[in-house]
Scaffold this motif. Sequence first.
Motif, short mmCIF file in Angstrom:
data_model
loop_
_atom_site.label_atom_id
_atom_site.label_comp_id
_atom_site.label_asym_id
_atom_site.label_seq_id
_atom_site.Cartn_x
_atom_site.Cartn_y
_atom_site.Cartn_z
N UNK A 36 -1.53 -5.13 -12.31
CA UNK A 36 -0.88 -5.04 -11.01
C UNK A 36 -0.88 -6.41 -10.33
N UNK A 37 -0.12 -6.58 -9.27
CA UNK A 37 -0.03 -7.91 -8.63
C UNK A 37 -1.38 -8.37 -8.10
N UNK A 38 -1.71 -9.63 -8.39
CA UNK A 38 -2.88 -10.29 -7.81
C UNK A 38 -2.46 -11.70 -7.44
N UNK A 39 -3.19 -12.31 -6.52
CA UNK A 39 -2.78 -13.63 -6.02
C UNK A 39 -3.06 -14.75 -7.00
N UNK A 40 -3.97 -14.53 -7.96
CA UNK A 40 -4.39 -15.62 -8.84
C UNK A 40 -3.67 -15.64 -10.18
N UNK A 41 -2.72 -14.73 -10.40
CA UNK A 41 -2.03 -14.73 -11.68
C UNK A 41 -0.59 -14.28 -11.51
N UNK A 42 0.30 -14.94 -12.26
CA UNK A 42 1.68 -14.47 -12.34
C UNK A 42 1.88 -13.83 -13.70
N UNK A 43 2.40 -12.63 -13.72
CA UNK A 43 2.58 -11.89 -14.97
C UNK A 43 3.99 -12.08 -15.51
N UNK A 44 4.07 -12.11 -16.85
CA UNK A 44 5.35 -12.22 -17.53
C UNK A 44 5.46 -11.08 -18.55
N UNK A 45 6.66 -10.56 -18.74
CA UNK A 45 6.83 -9.47 -19.72
C UNK A 45 6.68 -9.99 -21.14
N UNK A 46 6.40 -9.08 -22.06
CA UNK A 46 6.32 -9.46 -23.47
C UNK A 46 5.08 -8.92 -24.14
N UNK A 47 4.82 -9.42 -25.34
CA UNK A 47 3.72 -8.91 -26.15
C UNK A 47 2.42 -9.61 -25.77
N UNK A 48 1.50 -8.85 -25.21
CA UNK A 48 0.16 -9.31 -24.86
C UNK A 48 -0.81 -8.85 -25.94
N UNK A 49 -2.06 -9.25 -25.80
CA UNK A 49 -3.07 -8.84 -26.78
C UNK A 49 -4.37 -8.55 -26.06
N UNK A 50 -5.08 -7.52 -26.54
CA UNK A 50 -6.43 -7.23 -26.06
C UNK A 50 -7.38 -7.43 -27.22
N UNK A 51 -8.49 -8.12 -26.97
CA UNK A 51 -9.50 -8.34 -28.00
C UNK A 51 -10.85 -7.86 -27.48
N UNK A 52 -11.61 -7.19 -28.32
CA UNK A 52 -12.95 -6.72 -27.96
C UNK A 52 -13.96 -7.76 -28.45
N UNK A 53 -14.84 -8.18 -27.54
CA UNK A 53 -15.84 -9.20 -27.86
C UNK A 53 -17.22 -8.55 -27.85
N UNK A 54 -17.90 -8.63 -28.99
CA UNK A 54 -19.25 -8.11 -29.11
C UNK A 54 -20.20 -9.27 -29.28
N UNK A 55 -21.10 -9.44 -28.31
CA UNK A 55 -22.02 -10.59 -28.32
C UNK A 55 -21.26 -11.90 -28.54
N UNK A 56 -20.12 -12.00 -27.85
CA UNK A 56 -19.33 -13.22 -27.86
C UNK A 56 -18.36 -13.37 -29.01
#
Length: 371
Positions: A333-353
């Motif tokens: 959702x809208x936040x003041x510190x980031x501008x969002x762009x459409x397209x393919x994003x990625x989520x990564x899970x970090x376990x102990x870094x």
Amino acid sequence: MPEPLKNLLHEALVGDMADRIAANAPAFDRDRFMALATDRLAALELMERSALIRDALFATLPDDFPEAAAILKASLPAAGRPGLSGWMLLPVNQFIAARGPDHFDLGLDLLKALTPHFTAEFGIRQFIHRDQQRTLAIISGWVADPDRHVRRLASEGTRPRLPWAMRLPQLVKDPAPILPILTALLDDPEDYVRRSVANSLNDIAKDHPNLVAAFIAGHIEVASAERRRLLKHASRTLLKNGHAQALANFGFGAAAALTCELRLLNGEVMFGEGLNFEIRLTNAGETAHALMIDYAIHHVKADGSLSPKVFKCKTVTLAPGQSHAIERRHAMRPITTRRYYPGKHRIAILINGAESASESFVLRMPSPDPA
């Protein structure tokens, strides 16, 4: 909508400020101060308003700094009597920062007197910039002061990258001179002070990660619960970045026998909604593992490249053979510190870094309303 920060300095507050100075300086030209301090005030942003009021102080307080300092000190609250306090002391900080370094001990003494009524962290930095060794020698004597605000000033005022304030390039380059101050305050009885110590160490970690990781390692053994919380908060940037020594400081080692499964519940996200996902962790090894679980959203930038932002998730300990499931929703959702762009994003899970699983998802922007 929240009130704009600039409105913290307004005409009525300037009037109160004028009254409190005039009560301690019969020769103070209140009308001139008001005229200068409120001229175009409404059109200015917060720090511009503060500078305008500071300039009005330049014009109406004595040119002799010891005389001006005596008036300002007498105008502080005392014995239940109202005085200069709160945001009206922001321009006073700027006044002292400009005039005080030519009267070093007097200027620092005034800032010390001011800080219980509004932080002096902004004013003190000009003294550090002018003569770091002399200023830190004085500040070092404040770590045992009975006033918690003075003790916090010793930590907060020396932060190399203090937000809203001038940067201290010498301490950014070499923070060693402030480490004794931070060490002395590690077990301060006030959380208010300890949090400042943690923030200062986190500042330093952005430029000297190995130094701070080693500092934490040297002070975490037999640490109290309060100190351990401080040290972990101080390590937050290092932990998010997967710094090996920082992770080891808190028992988060490599978990080679761990399996991590990530499942997206919606592969497409409309901006304004959220990404729903599940994580399932299984310890297939023969020993228990302490796990710090974070996730990184790799946002699409304007040029199509990806930029990761790490978010905290959960800390768990898994016994051998044990599994653990986590469900999360990440709002887009809208936040003041980031501008969002459409397209393919990625989520990564970090376990102990370490990245342990990842999936792509598509962010879609709503169609603009027809004209």
